[in-house]
Design an enzyme around this catalytic site. Structure first.
Site, mmCIF file in Angstrom:
data_model
loop_
_atom_site.group_PDB
_atom_site.id
_atom_site.type_symbol
_atom_site.label_atom_id
_atom_site.label_comp_id
_atom_site.label_asym_id
_atom_site.label_seq_id
_atom_site.Cartn_x
_atom_site.Cartn_y
_atom_site.Cartn_z
ATOM 1 N N VAL A 1 2.773 7.964 60.937
ATOM 2 C CA VAL A 1 3.393 7.914 59.500
ATOM 3 C C VAL A 1 2.279 7.396 58.590
ATOM 4 C CG1 VAL A 1 5.742 8.113 60.139
ATOM 5 C CG2 VAL A 1 4.668 5.945 59.849
ATOM 6 N N VAL B 1 1.826 3.596 58.076
ATOM 7 C CA VAL B 1 1.615 2.824 59.326
ATOM 8 C C VAL B 1 0.280 3.378 60.054
ATOM 9 C CG1 VAL B 1 2.443 1.983 61.556
ATOM 10 C CG2 VAL B 1 3.984 1.891 59.665
ATOM 11 N N CYS B 2 0.470 4.550 60.597
ATOM 12 C CA CYS B 2 -0.537 5.043 61.389
ATOM 13 C C CYS B 2 -1.663 5.487 60.670
ATOM 14 C CB CYS B 2 0.146 6.329 61.893
ATOM 15 S SG CYS B 2 1.644 5.980 62.884
ATOM 16 N N LEU B 3 -1.546 5.931 59.054
ATOM 17 C CA LEU B 3 -2.765 6.207 58.476
ATOM 18 C C LEU B 3 -3.240 4.697 57.903
ATOM 19 C CD1 LEU B 3 -4.695 7.915 57.105
ATOM 20 C CD2 LEU B 3 -3.009 8.519 55.279
ATOM 21 N N PRO C 1 -5.032 1.603 60.048
ATOM 22 C CA PRO C 1 -6.489 1.831 60.558
ATOM 23 C C PRO C 1 -7.468 2.267 59.461
ATOM 24 C CG PRO C 1 -5.036 3.581 61.168
ATOM 25 C CD PRO C 1 -4.104 2.597 60.620
#
Length: 228
Positions: free
Chosen positions: A121, A124-126, A129
């Site tokens: 999502v 978070v995931c984008l 990082p």
């Protein structure tokens, strides 16, 4: 709205095709089910558009998945179908992909410093990082419409935080256009098809154009209301 946009240390703030890497983080079928800030079918179509853009532009592509054997689900199959040679980095539960040494090493091995990044999502995931990569000296373009999260508020908060850290928000059609550069090229029809994924209404434009060309060839009046 965004006061702290990075100036890339005076570099031209554009995507350099010779320095770019496509990074697709967690395009997993389970995670897609959490997305509420856009239609999930649009999200999937945009991710597919990015994969096709990477292939046509000839840039390296890297993907990763978080515990794909669990509820997050596997990578959507289109990724491997379009990019059979894509570098895949599995994760063992790490939330921030940038904290996985193999992931950072795969990117470093390309020798490139411009990352076109999407993630599900978004918040978070984008975001994690992307912010981490900027801190390590990379130029990061976050593809917002090829990333999805659980609420519009979560997307806005994540976007604000990323921009403050120096990440540049873009959408899929912007990335495609920037890498394509011109319609005056032999593979223009391939790029037009890619645009129909990144810019969904573009397919209607293509259909209208095709009908016009057909009418001109037949030397007949063209009626946009016809569907034959």
């Amino acid at each position: 709205m965004f006061e702290n946009v990075a100036n890339f240390n005076g570099q031209r703030p554009m995507i350099d095709i010779d320095d770019a890497v496509m990074v697709l983080i967690d395009p997993q079928s389970g995670l897609f089910q959490l997305v509420e800030d856009m239609p999930r079918t649009h999200l999937r179509t945009h991710v597919v558009g990015l994969a096709k853009t990477a292939k046509q532009a000839g840039i390296p592509a890297i993907t990763t998945a978080s515990v794909p054997q669990g509820p997050n689900g596997p990578l959507i199959p289109e990724i491997k179908e379009i990019l059979p040679d894509i570098t895949y980095i599995p994760r063992r539960g790490e939330i921030n992909a940038w904290e996985v040494p193999e992931f950072r090493e795969a990117i470093a091995k390309t020798g490139r410093k411009t990352l076109i990044m999407s993630g599900t999502v978004t918040s978070v995931c984008l975001a994690l990082p992307a912010i981490s990569a900027v801190a390590d000296g990379y130029k990061v373009f976050a593809v917002v419409d090829a990333s999805g999260t659980y609420s519009k508020m979560a997307e806005e908060i994540a976007l604000a935080r990323m921009v403050q850290a120096g990440v540049v928000p873009v959408d899929t059609s912007m990335v495609t256009a920037e890498l394509q550069k011109t319609w005056h090229r032999e593979d223009d029809l391939v790029w037009a098809d890619i645009f129909s994924h990144s810019f969904l209404a573009y397919r209607e434009l293509m259909e209208s154009y095709a009908r016009t060309v057909e009418a001109v060839k037949k030397d007949e009046p063209w009626d946009s209301r016809r569907d034959d």
